[in-house]
Design a protein around this motif. Sequence first.
Motif, mmCIF file in Angstrom:
data_model
loop_
_atom_site.group_PDB
_atom_site.id
_atom_site.type_symbol
_atom_site.label_atom_id
_atom_site.label_comp_id
_atom_site.label_asym_id
_atom_site.label_seq_id
_atom_site.Cartn_x
_atom_site.Cartn_y
_atom_site.Cartn_z
ATOM 1 N N SER A 1 -0.985 -13.489 -8.268
ATOM 2 C CA SER A 1 -1.531 -12.861 -9.395
ATOM 3 C C SER A 1 -1.228 -12.952 -10.798
ATOM 4 C CB SER A 1 -1.419 -11.267 -9.035
ATOM 5 O OG SER A 1 -2.418 -11.035 -7.879
ATOM 6 N N SER B 1 -3.185 -5.283 -11.368
ATOM 7 C CA SER B 1 -3.104 -5.182 -9.839
ATOM 8 C C SER B 1 -4.030 -6.420 -9.460
ATOM 9 C CB SER B 1 -3.811 -4.003 -9.265
ATOM 10 O OG SER B 1 -5.262 -3.888 -9.521
ATOM 11 N N ARG B 2 -3.897 -7.072 -8.198
ATOM 12 C CA ARG B 2 -4.767 -7.986 -7.669
ATOM 13 C C ARG B 2 -6.096 -7.636 -7.739
ATOM 14 N NH1 ARG B 2 -4.024 -12.484 -4.576
ATOM 15 N NH2 ARG B 2 -5.617 -12.922 -3.166
ATOM 16 N N GLN B 3 -6.502 -6.319 -7.468
ATOM 17 C CA GLN B 3 -8.066 -6.129 -7.293
ATOM 18 C C GLN B 3 -8.602 -6.150 -8.788
ATOM 19 O OE1 GLN B 3 -10.016 -5.782 -4.623
ATOM 20 N NE2 GLN B 3 -11.579 -5.642 -6.613
ATOM 21 N N GLU B 4 -7.614 -5.510 -9.969
ATOM 22 C CA GLU B 4 -8.049 -5.602 -11.362
ATOM 23 C C GLU B 4 -8.337 -7.133 -11.516
ATOM 24 O OE1 GLU B 4 -5.941 -1.487 -12.948
ATOM 25 O OE2 GLU B 4 -4.757 -3.506 -12.795
ATOM 26 N N THR C 1 -11.475 -8.574 -10.412
ATOM 27 C CA THR C 1 -12.730 -8.122 -11.221
ATOM 28 C C THR C 1 -12.756 -8.851 -12.303
ATOM 29 O OG1 THR C 1 -12.261 -6.267 -9.917
ATOM 30 C CG2 THR C 1 -13.795 -6.066 -12.008
#
Length: 247
Positions: free
Chosen positions: A153, A218-221, A224
């Motif tokens: 990330s 974060s990885r999710q952010e 996205t």
Amino acid sequence: MNLEHVEPHLVDDFDQFVREVRQHAPVPLLSMHVVGSALTVDFDPETSDINSVCVFREINTNLLDFLVSLGKKYRGRRIGAPVLMTPEYIQRSLDVFPIEFLNFQAIHLTVAGEDIFQTIVLQDRDLRLQCEREIKSKLLWLHQSYLQSLGDSDLLAGQLARSISGYFPLFRALLRLSGLKIPLSNQEVLASLKEIVHQDTSIFEIIHDLKRDTGHPSRQELATCFDRYYRATSELALFIDQLDDRE
């Protein structure tokens, strides 16, 4: 335009650099121009350099060695290596690098000699063609960057943050092709871009902010952000294709 956004000691160093080039270069200096962020509110004294274009009568090894010696002297003083050109190179390259010359023309300050960028003429068809080439290259780059990050990330965030600077010359070219005045600051460019493409351009602002942010999404952010960045770039590619259809 002036260097009011640059720290005074950096301006003093650059003034000294200009004097040395004018007085001691082994090849006649025809003109010298400050270009880029030093002329806008986007200049960051911690990370930005004062960039310039020097137009010489000719370019040879003696000149390059002279500039290497100056580079060693001014190392660490936020003075970027100048872009070197001759008048002949400029006239024969306007159709090849119209985006670069448009940005020089839009954001420059002549500090020595004639304002050569004021008189150059750029063709819209050349600008549109380079815009198409640039945006589709960015799509390929995004694929590769995602794969090369191997799920790291921090690595991907850094790649995305560094990439946004390369979008702004393209954005300015799109504003020119749409008949709008080209703003100086990046924020103004993004605001004007939103007016012409009629799509969500907020992701470009997010990535631009990411470049200045010391935080770690974060990885999710980040996933996205990447997805939105890719889709926005794809939509820009379609917009540029449609410019061709209108010609």
